[in-house]
Design a protein around this motif. Structure first.
Motif, PDB file in Angstrom:
ATOM      1  N   VAL A 147      -0.928  17.293  -5.139  1.00  0.00           N
ATOM      2  CA  VAL A 147      -1.527  16.437  -5.151  1.00  0.00           C
ATOM      3  C   VAL A 147      -0.037  15.980  -4.914  1.00  0.00           C
ATOM      4  O   VAL A 147      -0.133  15.073  -3.347  1.00  0.00           O
ATOM      5  CB  VAL A 147      -2.118  16.017  -6.484  1.00  0.00           C
ATOM      6  N   PRO A 148       0.912  15.116  -5.316  1.00  0.00           N
ATOM      7  CA  PRO A 148       1.752  14.717  -4.581  1.00  0.00           C
ATOM      8  C   PRO A 148       2.222  14.665  -3.261  1.00  0.00           C
ATOM      9  O   PRO A 148       2.595  13.844  -2.233  1.00  0.00           O
ATOM     10  CB  PRO A 148       3.499  14.620  -5.729  1.00  0.00           C
ATOM     11  N   LEU A 149       2.503  15.848  -2.578  1.00  0.00           N
ATOM     12  CA  LEU A 149       2.601  16.391  -1.190  1.00  0.00           C
ATOM     13  C   LEU A 149       1.357  15.127  -0.704  1.00  0.00           C
ATOM     14  O   LEU A 149       2.030  15.127   0.553  1.00  0.00           O
ATOM     15  CB  LEU A 149       3.304  17.582  -1.358  1.00  0.00           C
ATOM     16  N   VAL A 150       0.810  15.976  -0.787  1.00  0.00           N
ATOM     17  CA  VAL A 150      -0.546  15.762   0.434  1.00  0.00           C
ATOM     18  C   VAL A 150      -1.346  14.334   0.259  1.00  0.00           C
ATOM     19  O   VAL A 150      -0.976  13.322   1.356  1.00  0.00           O
ATOM     20  CB  VAL A 150      -2.021  16.494  -0.121  1.00  0.00           C
ATOM     21  N   TYR A 151      -0.883  13.524  -0.911  1.00  0.00           N
ATOM     22  CA  TYR A 151      -1.472  12.722  -1.305  1.00  0.00           C
ATOM     23  C   TYR A 151       0.302  11.254  -0.065  1.00  0.00           C
ATOM     24  O   TYR A 151      -0.505  10.480   0.858  1.00  0.00           O
ATOM     25  CB  TYR A 151      -1.043  11.897  -2.202  1.00  0.00           C
ATOM     26  N   LYS A 152       1.275  11.948  -0.659  1.00  0.00           N
ATOM     27  CA  LYS A 152       2.854  11.194   0.296  1.00  0.00           C
ATOM     28  C   LYS A 152       2.254  10.845   1.422  1.00  0.00           C
ATOM     29  O   LYS A 152       3.082  10.221   2.231  1.00  0.00           O
ATOM     30  CB  LYS A 152       3.737  11.571  -0.669  1.00  0.00           C
ATOM     31  N   PHE A 153       2.517  12.255   2.281  1.00  0.00           N
ATOM     32  CA  PHE A 153       3.039  12.721   3.745  1.00  0.00           C
ATOM     33  C   PHE A 153       1.603  12.884   4.169  1.00  0.00           C
ATOM     34  O   PHE A 153       1.616  13.344   5.661  1.00  0.00           O
ATOM     35  CB  PHE A 153       3.312  14.249   3.798  1.00  0.00           C
ATOM     36  N   MET A 154      -0.200  12.951   3.676  1.00  0.00           N
ATOM     37  CA  MET A 154      -0.809  12.780   4.503  1.00  0.00           C
ATOM     38  C   MET A 154      -2.226  11.447   4.154  1.00  0.00           C
ATOM     39  O   MET A 154      -2.142  10.928   4.949  1.00  0.00           O
ATOM     40  CB  MET A 154      -1.850  13.656   4.340  1.00  0.00           C
ATOM     41  N   VAL A 155      -2.408  12.082   2.933  1.00  0.00           N
ATOM     42  CA  VAL A 155      -3.688  10.489   2.686  1.00  0.00           C
ATOM     43  C   VAL A 155      -3.205   8.760   3.263  1.00  0.00           C
ATOM     44  O   VAL A 155      -3.673   8.072   3.385  1.00  0.00           O
ATOM     45  CB  VAL A 155      -3.678  11.499   1.134  1.00  0.00           C
ATOM     46  N   GLU A 156      -1.731   9.105   2.532  1.00  0.00           N
ATOM     47  CA  GLU A 156      -1.239   8.001   2.488  1.00  0.00           C
ATOM     48  C   GLU A 156      -0.777   7.142   4.317  1.00  0.00           C
ATOM     49  O   GLU A 156      -0.907   5.859   4.112  1.00  0.00           O
ATOM     50  CB  GLU A 156      -0.181   7.156   1.480  1.00  0.00           C
ATOM     51  N   PHE A 157      -0.025   8.138   4.768  1.00  0.00           N
ATOM     52  CA  PHE A 157       0.379   7.955   5.597  1.00  0.00           C
ATOM     53  C   PHE A 157      -0.832   7.851   6.756  1.00  0.00           C
ATOM     54  O   PHE A 157      -1.465   6.644   7.560  1.00  0.00           O
ATOM     55  CB  PHE A 157       0.577   9.023   6.478  1.00  0.00           C
TER      56      PHE A 157
END
Length: 284
Positions: free
Chosen positions: A179-189
């Motif tokens: 979840v932190p990896l996907v959110y920081k580098f994909m979702v929020e981007f």
């Protein structure tokens, strides 16, 4: 409480997680510092400026904004890992109340997060010196360098604490990593890109990742522009700031302290959520 904190440090240092995640932090710091000073040397070879170009300030911002994810993962895994290894039952039964366990983990993990932050700044400094051939001009003034370095260390500690709260909230090692990896580098981007030029663009600085990055970037970018532009800094076009923020994080016109307080809010929410959920979770 002292015994609980000591126990948490023993758990941390009895596994390889802390130093395995420290390695990429050090490598990113060194690489960013070396790259920044090398670019400055290349610029100087093409065109001589009448003042130093402190790209090292931006290098620390870049390395910090990438490295904080490792601090968050470490914090999350210190809690979620106990559920994976099924040691949480013993921990809770021997450490009543459960809230004391959370506090002890926060204290111990903040110490490790501090070491991550110091390593990031130290290796960025070493990388900058290696790339510049011991030329200190790329670091800016001592005050600017110390300010950006302190912000970088603070950001690393806060990301670690947010990770602890998230790990307590989800109690799942797989989710604590993905979840932190996907959110920081994909979702929020993707979300940040979609907000550009939209009526809701004003909320972008208040997103978790942008706020966390802004602790350092919203300090480093203005200091860099001031150092390069000198007395002409007020006349620097907005596009120049936005271009730098695009690569080094943060948001134009948003002060670093506003990003700090915004991110502190997220840290508090995750810690409170982890405290509420972990206090009611079945551990049998």
């Amino acid at each position: 409480m002292g015994g609980l904190v000591k126990a948490e440090f023993r758990k941390i240092f009895s596994t390889s997680l802390w130093w395995a995640l420290l390695i990429p932090v050090a490598l990113l710091g060194f690489g960013a510092g070396w790259l920044g000073s090398s670019i400055v040397a290349l610029i100087d070879a093409v065109e001589q400026f009448d003042r130093a170009v402190p790209l090292g300030l931006l290098s620390v911002s870049m390395s910090t904004n990438f490295s904080t994810i490792f601090a968050a993962l470490f914090g999350a895994m210190t809690f979620a890992g106990e559920f994976r290894n099924k040691t949480i039952t013993t921990t809770y039964l021997t450490s009543n109340p459960r809230s004391a366990v959370l506090v002890a983990k926060l204290i111990a993990c903040s110490g490790v997060g501090l070491s991550y932050g110091l390593a990031n700044v130290l290796f960025a400094s070493v990388g900058g010196l290696v790339g510049a051939g011991r030329d200190f001009g790329g670091f800016g003034s001592l005050g600017d360098w110390l300010s950006v370095g302190a912000a970088a260390v603070l950001a690393m500690v806060l990301w670690t604490l947010l990770g602890v709260g998230f790990g307590a909230l989800v109690a799942n090692a797989v989710l604590a990593i993905i979840v932190p990896l996907v959110y920081k580098f994909m979702v929020e981007f993707i979300l940040s890109l979609s907000l550009i030029e939209s009526p809701a663009a004003g909320i972008s600085p208040y997103l978790p990742g942008t706020a966390g990055n802004g602790i350092v970037a919203n300090l480093a970018v203005p200091l860099f522009v001031t150092a390069v532009a000198g007395p002409d800094e007020p006349n620097t076009p907005r596009a120049a700031f936005e271009f730098l923020h695009l690569f080094f994080g943060g948001s134009y016109g948003h002060p670093w302290w506003a990003s700090l307080f915004t991110f502190l809010g997220y840290v508090a929410v995750f810690i409170a959520g982890g405290w509420l959920v972990s206090g009611r979770r079945d551990i049998t």
